[in-house]
Write a protein that holds these residues in place. Structure first.
Motif, PDB file in Angstrom:
ATOM      1  N   PHE A 169     -62.711  43.388  22.215  1.00  0.00           N
ATOM      2  CA  PHE A 169     -63.774  42.678  21.516  1.00  0.00           C
ATOM      3  C   PHE A 169     -64.969  43.597  21.305  1.00  0.00           C
ATOM      4  N   THR A 170     -65.657  43.420  20.169  1.00  0.00           N
ATOM      5  CA  THR A 170     -66.950  44.070  20.014  1.00  0.00           C
ATOM      6  C   THR A 170     -67.950  43.374  20.933  1.00  0.00           C
ATOM      7  N   SER A 171     -69.116  43.998  21.132  1.00  0.00           N
ATOM      8  CA  SER A 171     -70.059  43.499  22.125  1.00  0.00           C
ATOM      9  C   SER A 171     -70.573  42.100  21.806  1.00  0.00           C
ATOM     10  N   ASP A 172     -70.648  41.730  20.525  1.00  0.00           N
ATOM     11  CA  ASP A 172     -71.135  40.394  20.172  1.00  0.00           C
ATOM     12  C   ASP A 172     -70.045  39.333  20.214  1.00  0.00           C
ATOM     13  N   GLY A 173     -68.804  39.734  20.439  1.00  0.00           N
ATOM     14  CA  GLY A 173     -67.711  38.780  20.536  1.00  0.00           C
ATOM     15  C   GLY A 173     -67.249  38.211  19.221  1.00  0.00           C
ATOM     16  N   GLY A 174     -67.848  38.645  18.116  1.00  0.00           N
ATOM     17  CA  GLY A 174     -67.479  38.086  16.825  1.00  0.00           C
ATOM     18  C   GLY A 174     -66.339  38.812  16.148  1.00  0.00           C
ATOM     19  N   THR A 175     -65.991  39.975  16.649  1.00  0.00           N
ATOM     20  CA  THR A 175     -64.948  40.792  16.031  1.00  0.00           C
ATOM     21  C   THR A 175     -63.957  41.234  17.098  1.00  0.00           C
ATOM     22  N   ASP A 216     -67.184  48.392  24.430  1.00  0.00           N
ATOM     23  CA  ASP A 216     -67.697  47.547  23.345  1.00  0.00           C
ATOM     24  C   ASP A 216     -66.927  47.722  22.049  1.00  0.00           C
ATOM     25  N   ALA A 217     -65.798  48.431  22.109  1.00  0.00           N
ATOM     26  CA  ALA A 217     -64.933  48.655  20.947  1.00  0.00           C
ATOM     27  C   ALA A 217     -65.614  49.430  19.834  1.00  0.00           C
ATOM     28  N   SER A 218     -66.704  50.138  20.143  1.00  0.00           N
ATOM     29  CA  SER A 218     -67.400  50.907  19.111  1.00  0.00           C
ATOM     30  C   SER A 218     -66.823  52.302  18.940  1.00  0.00           C
TER      31      SER A 218
END
Length: 762
Positions: free
Chosen positions: A500-506, A551-553
């Motif tokens: 997941f990205t850090s905001d959980g939206g992606t 953070d998947a970045s």
């Protein structure tokens, strides 16, 4: 979160040792044995230690109460008057009175002598030279007397032995301190090859090849009884094991034929019991009280009462060929040793369940991870008996052991963001979420289909969980909203990792068919919104060859050349020059994304500065592990603060490295790799058959160029020498070197990457 495909159990060992390069200390968290042992083992008289020899001559001594590896004796000192040229062979013996351990070793002239070590720290103390102290006598078996004052030796030869000399019918007695030859015990029969002594030191029992057991009184130095075993077998070496009760009143002998195991009164010579239901019985052990007998064969182990012969328990392990069975010190447990797979288990006699494993053969530790608060370490091993360990990161104490399911040869686990829970595949094809410390199952997410789960991860807020199945479907659960799930569209291919990205939206992942691509889902619309333009090489069949940052970045692959993807708007990738590191298996990204750690086939861990594109640390100062072939690094993980690095290897070792001083001393900027020395720009016309590179005028050195295709395969290389392109640019004709498609060009000066760029040919 880690996704893996095979693993195995091993021993527990905690040490602190100094390192030579960079890292100030190694915390040897979990140390595994080599892949096999020779079958030569010895229990200490008090049943507190088990010693085993491996094919390279090393001895491992295990504490049977805890499973801790007490000592590893790997070599014989070479500063003797007669140099020992080989490792441990055949027999070993404990001297618990004087806290010593003796091992039979080859000497320089081909004979065998005894090397004696301190049982506390493994320090070599002395040796006993059998041949030089008593003429031409040699030894093939040794045995301390219980008081530690004397060492007994036997000399024999069989069709399986490679020793020089002939067997005889004597047992030699030596002063265990001075090495002086004291006397010979004459038993008046032929070719003794097996002996044991009672715990009180009063009775010695020995066997010859003709099926006789000789009972010798050590106090009067006379033969108490010769027992002629009732056997019509004429084979040599009828007995394979002898054991005496503590007071020497009872002797039991196991045979490797169909005669089974027998029990005799040593005073009268009368056979008390005879059991033959286990063919090829290989081991027997009497309880300290002499009222019970355990014996073993490839079929398992049996415990019997000697009062009435009744079966008290039958042990049928889940693995093959249990070679030896011993009563543990507390008499409530059994220690079952299996040599082919180098495994020793402690089995509760009452429940017939394995309480713990002392030793197992090793095929690797394939995944490791810190919890977010740094308090615990999770490590995954075992595809025959897969186990998922949770250990305290501070002192290595095992907090919990889970037994996950395996799907399609892949195993995975995920740690919750609050560091309290762990998720793994359950036996019913679902997902078990359990408490790390108590082991209680807190939630069971149902399976998505019958194929089972192959990958899973938590979102940063802990309220979402994503999982992929072997049938190539992906689902996201809202853990705070029971029943709320999202099913996502998946490209054709195996899902290797999710994050997941850090905001959980992606949600991002890696999907592999012939080649691998990064994919991205928008969880608001559940649609697949992006697939990487460039493919790459990745493995889903053992190694952690790919990794997302937390953070998947950032995404990294360990296949040469190592690729570093920054997953911002442009999804740019660059290369880290890890070629000199050899074949790589695993990769990890530091929390600040400034550093990448790699591990490979050479059992070396390296840390790379991403911005400088250089190797800054080599971690290879492991304690010596003689005789362990082809050790490979298989998994890596940085601690949340970036100050520690875990590495797991193919011999099931987990090491925690202190990298705080090294990492803090390097000035590096977050971001994908930039060229510090060379700026490469491709001519804007993609249809041109010539790639025009604008080269910095500051590079008056030979530049070595390597062209890689989309999956990282080298397809061309060439050089620009000083004097070429003095105007700062020059042409490279690629039309005859590449087909249409995407490529990556890397420039090296003196073996270091100094620039890189994408090239497209249409």
């Amino acid at each position: 979160m880690k996704s893996i495909t095979s693993a195995i159990i091993a021993l527990l060992l905690w040490l602190n040792v100094a390192t030579a390069e960079g890292a100030e200390n190694i915390n040897w968290i979990r140390a595994g044995n080599i892949a096999e042992i020779t079958g030569f083992s010895q229990m200490s008289p008090d049943k507190l230690y088990l010693a085993l020899a491996d094919p390279a001559g090393a001895i491992k001594i295990v504490d049977t109460r805890t499973g801790d590896l007490h000592l590893v004796l790997e070599h014989i000192p070479e500063d003797f008057s007669r140099r020992f040229t080989g490792g441990v062979r055949m027999k070993m013996s404990f001297n618990t009175v004087n806290n010593e351990f003796a091992a039979l070793v080859f000497a320089g002239d081909g004979s065998t002598d005894a090397a004696i070590y301190d049982l506390d720290d493994g320090a070599f103390k002395r040796y006993i030279d059998f041949q030089h102290n008593a003429g031409e006598l040699d030894a093939n078996s040794i045995l301390f007397t219980p008081d530690g004052a004397a060492l007994l030796s036997l000399r024999y030869q069989s069709s399986f032995d490679v020793f020089a000399g002939e067997a005889d019918n004597t047992i030699q007695v030596w002063n265990a301190v001075s090495g002086e030859h004291l006397r010979s015990i004459e038993l008046d029969q032929s070719e003794l090859y097996l002996a044991t002594i009672s715990a009180d030191g009063k009775v010695l029992a020995a066997a010859d090849r003709l099926g006789h057991i000789f009972v010798y009184d050590m106090q009067s130095n006379t033969t108490r009884r010769t027992i002629a075993v009732n056997s019509d077998l004429a084979d040599e070496r009828v007995f394979v094991d002898l054991t005496l009760s503590s007071d020497g009143a009872i002797v039991a002998g196991a045979t490797a034929d169909f005669a089974g195991v027998g029990v005799w009164n040593t005073l009268s010579g009368v056979e008390i019991q005879h059991f033959d239901e286990l063919q090829h019985t290989v081991n027997a052990d009497l309880s300290a009280a002499g009222d019970r007998l355990v014996y073993s064969s490839p079929a398992g182990g049996v415990i019997r009462s000697l009062e009435n012969g009744a079966v008290l328990n039958a042990v049928s392990p889940s693995y093959f060929f249990p070679d030896e069975a011993f009563f543990a010190a507390d008499a409530t447990n059994l220690i079952l040793l299996e040599n082919t797979f180098a495994r020793a288990d402690v089995i509760n006699i009452a429940s017939n369940q394995v309480e713990r494993s002392l030793l197992t053969f090793s095929e690797g530790l394939w995944a490791c991870e810190f919890t977010n608060d740094g308090s615990y370490v999770a490590a995954f091993e075992g595809y025959i008996d897969p186990l998922l360990y949770v250990l305290s990161a501070s002192d290595g104490v095992v907090q919990r052991v889970f037994e996950p399911d395996i799907v399609d040869g892949q195993m995975w686990f995920a740690l919750s963001p609050d560091s309290r829970n762990i998720a793994f595949s359950s036996a019913d094809k679902g997902i078990s979420i359990s408490d790390i410390v108590s082991g209680d199952q807190l939630r069971l997410l149902p399976g998505m289909d019958d194929s089972g789960i192959v990958e899973g991860c938590f979102a940063a807020d802990g309220q979402q969980f994503a999982a992929a199945t072997a049938s190539r479907s992906v689902r996201v659960w809202r853990l705070d909203e029971p029943g709320m799930t999202l099913d996502l569209e998946v490209p054709d291919g195996d899902v290797l990792q999710l994050a997941f990205t850090s905001d959980g939206g992606t949600l991002r992942g890696v999907v592999k068919n012939d080649v691998a691509n990064i994919v991205e889902w928008d969880l608001g619309t559940t649609s697949l919104t992006r697939i990487s333009d460039e493919s790459f090489s990745a493995s889903n069949d053992m190694y952690q060859s790919i990794a997302f940052s937390s953070d998947a970045s950032v995404f990294v692959t360990s296949r040469h050349p190592t690729q570093y993807w920054q997953l911002d708007d442009s999804w740019t990738r660059s290369f880290i020059n890890t070629t000199a590191a050899g074949t790589l298996n695993c990769v990890a990204i530091s929390p600040d994304r400034k550093f990448v750690a790699t591990g490979g086939e050479d059992n070396v861990v390296r840390i790379w500065d991403v911005n400088a594109n250089s190797e800054i640390l080599v971690l290879d100062d492991y304690p010596s592990r003689t005789g362990i072939p082809e050790v490979r690094q298989l998994c890596l993980a940085f601690s949340p603060d970036g100050k520690s690095l875990l590495s797991g290897s193919s011999d099931a070792t987990l090491v925690q490295w202190d990298v705080s001083d090294i990492v803090s001393s390097v000035e590096s900027k977050t971001g994908h790799m930039k060229s510090a020395q060379l700026d490469l720009q491709v001519a804007p016309n993609p249809f041109s058959s010539v790639a025009r590179l604008n080269v910095s005028a500051a590079t008056a050195s030979t530049i070595h160029f390597v062209l890689y295709d989309a999956v990282g395969v080298k397809c061309a290389e060439f050089e620009r020498h000083p004097g070429q392109g003095n105007d700062g640019s020059f042409d490279i004709a690629l039309v005859d070197k590449i087909a249409n498609g995407s490529y990556f060009l890397v420039a090296y000066i003196d073996g270091k990457v100094v620039g890189s760029t994408n090239i497209h040919k249409l």
